[in-house]
Scaffold this motif. Sequence first.
Motif, PDB file in Angstrom:
ATOM      1  N   ARG A   1       0.812  -1.225   0.000  1.00 22.93           N
ATOM      2  CA  ARG A   1       0.000   0.000   0.000  1.00 22.93           C
ATOM      3  C   ARG A   1       0.843   1.271   0.000  1.00 22.93           C
ATOM      4  O   ARG A   1       0.445   2.296   0.530  1.00 22.93           O
TER       5      ARG A   1
ATOM      6  N   HIS B   1       1.519   3.486  -2.380  1.00 24.26           N
ATOM      7  CA  HIS B   1       1.055   3.820  -3.722  1.00 24.26           C
ATOM      8  C   HIS B   1       1.965   4.801  -4.454  1.00 24.26           C
ATOM      9  O   HIS B   1       2.188   4.648  -5.654  1.00 24.26           O
ATOM     10  N   THR B   2       2.472   5.790  -3.777  1.00 26.88           N
ATOM     11  CA  THR B   2       3.341   6.769  -4.437  1.00 26.88           C
ATOM     12  C   THR B   2       4.605   6.091  -4.954  1.00 26.88           C
ATOM     13  O   THR B   2       5.016   6.311  -6.106  1.00 26.88           O
TER      14      THR B   2
ATOM     15  N   ILE C   1      -4.467   1.885  -8.961  1.00 25.57           N
ATOM     16  CA  ILE C   1      -4.020   2.705  -7.829  1.00 25.57           C
ATOM     17  C   ILE C   1      -4.734   4.055  -7.841  1.00 25.57           C
ATOM     18  O   ILE C   1      -5.244   4.505  -6.807  1.00 25.57           O
ATOM     19  N   CYS C   2      -4.781   4.701  -8.991  1.00 25.27           N
ATOM     20  CA  CYS C   2      -5.444   6.011  -9.084  1.00 25.27           C
ATOM     21  C   CYS C   2      -6.912   5.895  -8.712  1.00 25.27           C
ATOM     22  O   CYS C   2      -7.449   6.758  -8.010  1.00 25.27           O
TER      23      CYS C   2
ATOM     24  N   TYR D   1      -8.258   3.572  -6.747  1.00 29.48           N
ATOM     25  CA  TYR D   1      -8.316   3.251  -5.327  1.00 29.48           C
ATOM     26  C   TYR D   1      -8.076   4.496  -4.481  1.00 29.48           C
ATOM     27  O   TYR D   1      -8.797   4.757  -3.526  1.00 29.48           O
ATOM     28  N   VAL D   2      -7.065   5.262  -4.822  1.00 29.22           N
ATOM     29  CA  VAL D   2      -6.725   6.466  -4.049  1.00 29.22           C
ATOM     30  C   VAL D   2      -7.856   7.476  -4.132  1.00 29.22           C
ATOM     31  O   VAL D   2      -8.161   8.163  -3.159  1.00 29.22           O
ATOM     32  N   GLN D   3      -8.500   7.548  -5.272  1.00 27.91           N
ATOM     33  CA  GLN D   3      -9.623   8.482  -5.448  1.00 27.91           C
ATOM     34  C   GLN D   3     -10.794   8.090  -4.545  1.00 27.91           C
ATOM     35  O   GLN D   3     -11.511   8.949  -4.048  1.00 27.91           O
TER      36      GLN D   3
ATOM     37  N   LEU E   1      -5.472   7.630   1.731  1.00 27.34           N
ATOM     38  CA  LEU E   1      -4.228   6.872   1.820  1.00 27.34           C
ATOM     39  C   LEU E   1      -4.027   6.496   3.262  1.00 27.34           C
ATOM     40  O   LEU E   1      -3.458   5.672   3.712  1.00 27.34           O
TER      41      LEU E   1
END
Length: 82
Positions: free
Chosen positions: A44, A46-47, A73-74, A76-78, A82
């Motif tokens: 996790r 992500h970055t 990832i984009c 999920y993050v949206q 985080l």
Amino acid sequence: MLAQSEGNYAEALQNYYEATRVEIDPYDRSYILYNIGLIHTSNREHTKALEYYFQALERNPFLPQAFNNMAVICHYVQLSPL
């Protein structure tokens, strides 16, 4: 890859980082970087994962699984913090 498949991500990362130091072929390097991205995704981070997927794509723009993982990832993050 054995360490990664067994879930030993710390050892797998160490092995992949070492491989990036010695591998000069851009195509092979792209898969090493992609695998590092996979581990960071699993953790996790992500970055970091996105950074390695981008690096993989710079060396091999025909790596659709990297594009797919970046999109996941984009998405999920949206949807979640985080």
